[in-house]
Design an enzyme around this catalytic site. Sequence first.
Site, PDB file in Angstrom:
ATOM      1  N   ASP A  17      -3.492   7.308  15.423  1.00  0.00           N
ATOM      2  CA  ASP A  17      -4.027   8.594  14.986  1.00  0.00           C
ATOM      3  C   ASP A  17      -2.778   9.441  14.789  1.00  0.00           C
ATOM      4  O   ASP A  17      -2.153   9.871  15.761  1.00  0.00           O
ATOM      5  CB  ASP A  17      -4.931   9.203  16.062  1.00  0.00           C
ATOM      6  CG  ASP A  17      -5.573  10.481  15.562  1.00  0.00           C
ATOM      7  OD1 ASP A  17      -4.858  11.292  14.945  1.00  0.00           O
ATOM      8  OD2 ASP A  17      -6.783  10.674  15.766  1.00  0.00           O
ATOM      9  N   HIS A  18      -2.410   9.658  13.534  1.00  0.00           N
ATOM     10  CA  HIS A  18      -1.068  10.227  13.331  1.00  0.00           C
ATOM     11  C   HIS A  18      -0.948  11.652  13.873  1.00  0.00           C
ATOM     12  O   HIS A  18       0.149  12.133  14.126  1.00  0.00           O
ATOM     13  CB  HIS A  18      -0.634  10.127  11.859  1.00  0.00           C
ATOM     14  CG  HIS A  18      -1.261  11.140  10.951  1.00  0.00           C
ATOM     15  ND1 HIS A  18      -2.527  11.012  10.471  1.00  0.00           N
ATOM     16  CD2 HIS A  18      -0.782  12.291  10.444  1.00  0.00           C
ATOM     17  CE1 HIS A  18      -2.805  12.051   9.701  1.00  0.00           C
ATOM     18  NE2 HIS A  18      -1.760  12.841   9.666  1.00  0.00           N
ATOM     19  N   LYS A  72       4.625   2.523   1.822  1.00  0.00           N
ATOM     20  CA  LYS A  72       5.772   3.044   1.052  1.00  0.00           C
ATOM     21  C   LYS A  72       6.096   4.490   1.434  1.00  0.00           C
ATOM     22  O   LYS A  72       7.249   4.866   1.546  1.00  0.00           O
ATOM     23  CB  LYS A  72       5.457   2.954  -0.446  1.00  0.00           C
ATOM     24  CG  LYS A  72       5.452   1.507  -0.940  1.00  0.00           C
ATOM     25  CD  LYS A  72       5.275   1.438  -2.444  1.00  0.00           C
ATOM     26  CE  LYS A  72       3.979   0.748  -2.760  1.00  0.00           C
ATOM     27  NZ  LYS A  72       3.555   0.699  -4.112  1.00  0.00           N
ATOM     28  N   ASP A 112     -13.536  11.593   8.436  1.00  0.00           N
ATOM     29  CA  ASP A 112     -12.118  11.543   8.083  1.00  0.00           C
ATOM     30  C   ASP A 112     -11.245  12.350   9.058  1.00  0.00           C
ATOM     31  O   ASP A 112     -10.115  11.966   9.334  1.00  0.00           O
ATOM     32  CB  ASP A 112     -11.958  12.099   6.652  1.00  0.00           C
ATOM     33  CG  ASP A 112     -10.557  11.934   6.097  1.00  0.00           C
ATOM     34  OD1 ASP A 112     -10.004  10.821   6.224  1.00  0.00           O
ATOM     35  OD2 ASP A 112     -10.002  12.909   5.534  1.00  0.00           O
ATOM     36  N   HIS A 170      -8.909  12.883  14.482  1.00  0.00           N
ATOM     37  CA  HIS A 170      -7.872  13.875  14.779  1.00  0.00           C
ATOM     38  C   HIS A 170      -8.392  15.032  15.645  1.00  0.00           C
ATOM     39  O   HIS A 170      -7.801  15.384  16.659  1.00  0.00           O
ATOM     40  CB  HIS A 170      -7.300  14.456  13.485  1.00  0.00           C
ATOM     41  CG  HIS A 170      -6.855  13.423  12.493  1.00  0.00           C
ATOM     42  ND1 HIS A 170      -6.198  12.285  12.861  1.00  0.00           N
ATOM     43  CD2 HIS A 170      -6.971  13.350  11.138  1.00  0.00           C
ATOM     44  CE1 HIS A 170      -5.918  11.565  11.789  1.00  0.00           C
ATOM     45  NE2 HIS A 170      -6.388  12.189  10.729  1.00  0.00           N
ATOM     46  N   VAL A 204      -5.670 -12.716   3.279  1.00  0.00           N
ATOM     47  CA  VAL A 204      -6.043 -12.634   4.704  1.00  0.00           C
ATOM     48  C   VAL A 204      -7.314 -13.414   5.021  1.00  0.00           C
ATOM     49  O   VAL A 204      -7.581 -13.746   6.179  1.00  0.00           O
ATOM     50  CB  VAL A 204      -6.217 -11.168   5.186  1.00  0.00           C
ATOM     51  CG1 VAL A 204      -4.916 -10.413   5.110  1.00  0.00           C
ATOM     52  CG2 VAL A 204      -7.316 -10.445   4.415  1.00  0.00           C
ATOM     53  N   LEU A 217       0.546   3.869   2.003  1.00  0.00           N
ATOM     54  CA  LEU A 217       0.986   4.335   3.316  1.00  0.00           C
ATOM     55  C   LEU A 217       2.302   3.662   3.716  1.00  0.00           C
ATOM     56  O   LEU A 217       3.219   4.298   4.234  1.00  0.00           O
ATOM     57  CB  LEU A 217      -0.076   4.027   4.374  1.00  0.00           C
ATOM     58  CG  LEU A 217       0.308   4.524   5.763  1.00  0.00           C
ATOM     59  CD1 LEU A 217      -0.062   5.991   5.932  1.00  0.00           C
ATOM     60  CD2 LEU A 217      -0.337   3.700   6.861  1.00  0.00           C
ATOM     61  N   GLY A 250       0.807  -1.223   0.000  1.00  0.00           N
ATOM     62  CA  GLY A 250       0.000   0.000   0.000  1.00  0.00           C
ATOM     63  C   GLY A 250       0.837   1.268   0.000  1.00  0.00           C
ATOM     64  O   GLY A 250       2.029   1.269   0.297  1.00  0.00           O
ATOM     65  N   LYS A 307      -2.423  25.151   3.667  1.00  0.00           N
ATOM     66  CA  LYS A 307      -2.262  23.928   4.463  1.00  0.00           C
ATOM     67  C   LYS A 307      -1.676  24.318   5.817  1.00  0.00           C
ATOM     68  O   LYS A 307      -0.512  24.747   5.890  1.00  0.00           O
ATOM     69  CB  LYS A 307      -1.318  22.977   3.715  1.00  0.00           C
ATOM     70  CG  LYS A 307      -0.825  21.807   4.534  1.00  0.00           C
ATOM     71  CD  LYS A 307      -1.834  20.707   4.625  1.00  0.00           C
ATOM     72  CE  LYS A 307      -1.364  19.570   5.498  1.00  0.00           C
ATOM     73  NZ  LYS A 307      -2.435  18.804   6.083  1.00  0.00           N
ATOM     74  N   LYS A 313     -11.043  20.591   2.808  1.00  0.00           N
ATOM     75  CA  LYS A 313     -10.116  20.460   1.679  1.00  0.00           C
ATOM     76  C   LYS A 313     -10.283  21.671   0.776  1.00  0.00           C
ATOM     77  O   LYS A 313     -11.333  22.314   0.768  1.00  0.00           O
ATOM     78  CB  LYS A 313     -10.429  19.170   0.914  1.00  0.00           C
ATOM     79  CG  LYS A 313     -10.265  17.933   1.798  1.00  0.00           C
ATOM     80  CD  LYS A 313      -9.548  16.805   1.100  1.00  0.00           C
ATOM     81  CE  LYS A 313      -9.396  15.581   1.989  1.00  0.00           C
ATOM     82  NZ  LYS A 313      -8.087  15.461   2.638  1.00  0.00           N
TER      83      LYS A 313
END
Length: 492
Positions: free
Chosen positions: A179-180, A20, A237, A242, A88, A18, A16, A343, A338
């Site tokens: 949760d980044h 990479k 999202d 977040h 899976v 993410l 995926g 940003k 968005k």
Amino acid sequence: MAKENTAIFTFFGASGDLAKRKLYPSLFKLYQKGYLKDHFAIIGTSRADWTNDEFQGIVSESISDIKEESKNQANEFVSHFYYIAHDVTDKAHYAALDELINKLDKQYEANGNRLFYLSMAPSFFGQIALNLKSEGLITQEGYNRLVIEKPFGRDYKSAKQLNEELTSTFEEDQIYRIDHYLGKEMIQNIEALRFGNTIIESLWNNRYIDNVQITLSEKLGVEDRASYYDTSGALRDMVQNHILQIVSQLAMEQPVAFTDADVRVEKVKALRSLRVYTPSEAAGNFVRGQYDAGDTGNEYRDESGVPDDSNTETFVAGKLLFDNYRWSGVPFYIRTGKKLADKFTRIDVVFKKPLIDIFAFPQKSDAALQANVLTIYVEPQSGFSLKVNAKSTGQGFETEPVNLDFFQDADKEKEVPEPYERLLHDALEGNSTNFASWSEVAYAWKFVDVIRKLWDIEEPIFPNYLPGSMGPVASDELLQKDHRAWVYRLNK
Ligand code: BG6
């Protein structure tokens, strides 16, 4: 000196985006710093029919930006990666995976420590956890930890079901829900600022704070993620995870100690006292938006993969209220979207104005005292700033706002670990402070579900905001109704 960690990682979703973009580079950084050294291996799984060499080539490519000055080290690191094709849903495939994990565990002396990382379609999360148990991949020897990417469910009901599936195999303290945002330097700094400073924490309540504003603004549109995003929307999202995580850190009481268990207790208490709206309250306190076409880009409904009649929101603004002693009467305004002006992520804590402005009479009316504002700049720059009133230099006596600023210097900023690097390290160390607990996730869904249900039955008038703006007019009106305004706004 960095403490070496030992573990066998198994990545579900190794091919995926993410993995990479974030996971392999973050692991390499941990390797460069010595947190991973000799006693680890990483198994990639996906449906793709790759050889080890092919997989190692992909990992090598993903770290090519950071490996230049350390080619040998990069080759060493990449040699710890192994690949096995895996379906899976097919129980039979788990035996081969188990065999590989056991073999690598011996080879690298990883002490039976197993870290399973789920970064794939969430519909498989529960099944993977169940199969890991039924097919005997959970060891008694070392630890078993499950790191799981968002989204954690689509609503409270599905999240609860997923949680039940996961907890039939893993204990809550073995589950690391990513949760980044919790891995970001300045989000972690909220706790330091609050609990490390008398002058801040003693004012951190409804006697002194008028309102709190949280903005997560994005310049890009949906890009190539329509298949996921259109079924999610900004509320699921960004708000459910977040933003509510940030809100809980801002609102929580002081933990007994700075441990994961103590912090979680307080975050859960904060989220429990967040007022869950009735549908009519939700209608008055939340607004949504969808972006229109700009000079260069498409309107959301014309983006590739988005249905022409999509009512998915790409913008949300809302007012949150707490029913507790500390925050009663203090609105927390939030917004995210968005295709906005820029940003950035920032938090503005607006204090009450002095009760009496003794300077009001001699000075001109436009020089009245302004509210103190503590702004926490999360990104792109890290820092904070406190706006205070001071005397304007010169003969007369007028006041003007000035900022007491701290900004991280550019060199130090470069050293700040990426959220994924930090969170992977925490998972290796068994520290779950910066992961979402089930109770936090559950309360967050209960709050969001009411708004979502309302929006699912009410037809919006979309599109309603232009790219490059700060969202629909209704977002400004939300604060105007309360005689307030966003601290960050365009064309002030
Ligand atoms: C992700 C969302 O969780 O966060 C994305 O799925 C969003 O839609 C991203 O773009 C924003 O994260 P950051 O770190 O770039 O602010």
